[in-house]
Scaffold this motif. Structure first.
Motif, short mmCIF file in Angstrom:
data_model
loop_
_atom_site.label_atom_id
_atom_site.label_comp_id
_atom_site.label_asym_id
_atom_site.label_seq_id
_atom_site.Cartn_x
_atom_site.Cartn_y
_atom_site.Cartn_z
N UNK A 183 37.64 30.52 47.09
CA UNK A 183 38.27 29.33 46.55
C UNK A 183 37.48 28.88 45.32
N UNK A 184 37.79 29.44 44.15
CA UNK A 184 37.09 29.04 42.93
C UNK A 184 37.40 27.60 42.54
N UNK A 241 43.90 32.39 35.08
CA UNK A 241 44.18 33.80 34.83
C UNK A 241 42.89 34.61 34.71
N UNK A 242 41.87 34.03 34.11
CA UNK A 242 40.57 34.71 33.99
C UNK A 242 39.99 35.01 35.37
N UNK A 243 40.09 34.05 36.29
CA UNK A 243 39.59 34.27 37.65
C UNK A 243 40.39 35.37 38.36
N UNK A 244 41.69 35.41 38.11
CA UNK A 244 42.54 36.46 38.68
C UNK A 244 42.13 37.82 38.13
N UNK A 245 42.02 37.91 36.80
CA UNK A 245 41.74 39.18 36.13
C UNK A 245 40.34 39.71 36.41
N UNK A 246 39.34 38.83 36.37
CA UNK A 246 37.95 39.28 36.47
C UNK A 246 37.49 39.41 37.91
N UNK A 247 37.85 38.43 38.75
CA UNK A 247 37.33 38.40 40.11
C UNK A 247 38.38 38.68 41.18
N UNK A 248 39.64 38.85 40.77
CA UNK A 248 40.69 39.13 41.73
C UNK A 248 41.01 37.95 42.64
N UNK A 249 40.75 36.74 42.16
CA UNK A 249 40.99 35.53 42.96
C UNK A 249 42.47 35.16 42.97
N UNK A 294 44.60 29.38 45.27
CA UNK A 294 43.38 28.74 45.79
C UNK A 294 42.34 28.51 44.70
N UNK A 295 42.77 28.58 43.44
CA UNK A 295 41.87 28.32 42.31
C UNK A 295 42.13 26.91 41.80
N UNK A 296 41.09 26.11 41.80
CA UNK A 296 41.19 24.71 41.40
C UNK A 296 40.56 24.52 40.03
N UNK A 297 41.23 23.79 39.15
CA UNK A 297 40.72 23.49 37.82
C UNK A 297 40.75 21.98 37.64
N UNK A 298 39.61 21.42 37.25
CA UNK A 298 39.50 19.98 36.98
C UNK A 298 39.03 19.81 35.54
N UNK A 299 39.73 18.96 34.80
CA UNK A 299 39.36 18.68 33.41
C UNK A 299 38.93 17.22 33.33
N UNK A 300 37.70 17.01 32.90
CA UNK A 300 37.17 15.66 32.67
C UNK A 300 37.09 15.42 31.17
#
Length: 67
Positions: free
Chosen positions: A1-2, A27-35, A39-45
């Protein structure tokens, strides 16, 4: 869970740009780590330039000198 945490200054980042950041980093997490994107969460502050420092100065002061 990135969990990806992006911090940017609050200098007019558009909703479209934020969406691009979310899509691109996921997409980077999918391509590089196969995530899984589900289940990949992105937060922008967005941080005020008064609260962001480079060297000994606030970014607000640096930006004022650049204009």
């Amino acid at each position: 869970m990135p969990y990806i945490h992006i911090r940017v200054t609050d200098e007019g980042v558009t909703n479209a740009q934020k969406q691009s950041l979310i899509k691109g980093t996921t997409q980077l997490m999918v391509d590089v780590l196969g995530k899984s994107p589900e289940t990949t969460f992105v937060v922008i502050d967005e941080v005020s330039t008064d609260n962001w420092g480079i060297g000994f100065e606030q970014v607000t002061a640096i930006r004022q000198r650049q204009t």
